[in-house]
Design a protein around this motif. Structure first.
Motif, PDB file in Angstrom:
ATOM      1  N   ALA A   1      43.567 -57.853 -65.196  1.00 35.65           N
ATOM      2  CA  ALA A   1      43.943 -58.058 -66.650  1.00 35.65           C
ATOM      3  C   ALA A   1      44.033 -56.794 -67.627  1.00 35.65           C
ATOM      4  O   ALA A   1      45.155 -56.925 -68.203  1.00 35.65           O
ATOM      5  CB  ALA A   1      42.970 -59.049 -66.983  1.00 35.65           C
ATOM      6  N   TYR A   2      43.138 -55.941 -67.437  1.00 34.90           N
ATOM      7  CA  TYR A   2      43.144 -54.759 -68.208  1.00 34.90           C
ATOM      8  C   TYR A   2      44.418 -53.849 -68.022  1.00 34.90           C
ATOM      9  O   TYR A   2      45.015 -53.553 -68.926  1.00 34.90           O
ATOM     10  CB  TYR A   2      41.806 -53.777 -67.921  1.00 34.90           C
TER      11      TYR A   2
ATOM     12  N   TYR B   1      42.877 -62.408 -67.458  1.00 33.01           N
ATOM     13  CA  TYR B   1      41.623 -62.644 -67.923  1.00 33.01           C
ATOM     14  C   TYR B   1      40.965 -64.102 -67.795  1.00 33.01           C
ATOM     15  O   TYR B   1      39.769 -64.312 -67.187  1.00 33.01           O
ATOM     16  CB  TYR B   1      41.684 -62.442 -69.529  1.00 33.01           C
ATOM     17  N   ARG B   2      41.833 -65.161 -67.811  1.00 30.35           N
ATOM     18  CA  ARG B   2      41.380 -66.393 -67.427  1.00 30.35           C
ATOM     19  C   ARG B   2      40.951 -66.414 -66.135  1.00 30.35           C
ATOM     20  O   ARG B   2      39.605 -67.107 -65.703  1.00 30.35           O
ATOM     21  CB  ARG B   2      42.514 -67.358 -67.761  1.00 30.35           C
TER      22      ARG B   2
ATOM     23  N   ARG C   1      40.758 -62.128 -73.684  1.00 34.62           N
ATOM     24  CA  ARG C   1      41.494 -60.680 -74.028  1.00 34.62           C
ATOM     25  C   ARG C   1      40.621 -60.250 -75.073  1.00 34.62           C
ATOM     26  O   ARG C   1      40.185 -60.917 -76.042  1.00 34.62           O
ATOM     27  CB  ARG C   1      42.579 -60.823 -74.214  1.00 34.62           C
ATOM     28  N   PRO C   2      40.093 -59.028 -74.872  1.00 28.60           N
ATOM     29  CA  PRO C   2      39.118 -58.532 -75.800  1.00 28.60           C
ATOM     30  C   PRO C   2      39.747 -57.987 -77.011  1.00 28.60           C
ATOM     31  O   PRO C   2      41.053 -57.861 -77.088  1.00 28.60           O
ATOM     32  CB  PRO C   2      38.524 -57.375 -75.037  1.00 28.60           C
ATOM     33  N   MET C   3      39.399 -57.906 -78.165  1.00 27.89           N
ATOM     34  CA  MET C   3      39.702 -57.380 -79.400  1.00 27.89           C
ATOM     35  C   MET C   3      39.598 -56.046 -79.642  1.00 27.89           C
ATOM     36  O   MET C   3      39.744 -55.409 -80.756  1.00 27.89           O
ATOM     37  CB  MET C   3      39.237 -58.144 -80.557  1.00 27.89           C
ATOM     38  N   LYS C   4      38.985 -54.975 -78.741  1.00 28.67           N
ATOM     39  CA  LYS C   4      38.646 -53.790 -78.722  1.00 28.67           C
ATOM     40  C   LYS C   4      39.806 -52.884 -78.053  1.00 28.67           C
ATOM     41  O   LYS C   4      40.793 -53.682 -77.465  1.00 28.67           O
ATOM     42  CB  LYS C   4      37.314 -53.497 -77.913  1.00 28.67           C
TER      43      LYS C   4
END
Length: 96
Positions: free
Chosen positions: A54-55, A70-71, A77-80
């Motif tokens: 995912a990354y 990610y699922r 999904r990160p917000m970073k």
């Protein structure tokens, strides 16, 4: 190995010995070899590999594909930023 040592190793020509497939993928990613990183984890079906997958697709800019992975990893999904996510993943995989 500490995160700082791992990060410093990406400035070397040679991959450090004894790294897991996940750390090897992160090493190649940091070196700018997205395709090699992706090839290492593309066929792996576990949740850790899905998270790394995912990354990589997020970094590629393919957000719909990233969200799928990610699922599969049981995450959102990160917000970073990507650099922060990369470092957190290195820390996680070094601890395993």
């Amino acid at each position: 190995m500490e995160v700082s040592e791992f990060k410093a190793s990406t400035g070397q020509e040679r991959l450090p010995d004894g790294l897991s497939v996940h750390l090897r993928a992160l090493w190649y990613d940091k070196k700018g070899d997205w395709h090699r990183a992706h090839d290492l984890i593309d066929s792996l079906g576990d949740e850790d590999s899905a998270f790394l997958h995912a990354y990589l697709h997020r970094k590629e800019g393919d957000l719909s594909n990233a969200d799928y992975w990610y699922r599969r990893a049981g995450k959102k999904r990160p917000m970073k930023g990507l650099d922060e996510e990369w470092e957190e993943m290195v820390r996680y995989f070094l601890s395993r």
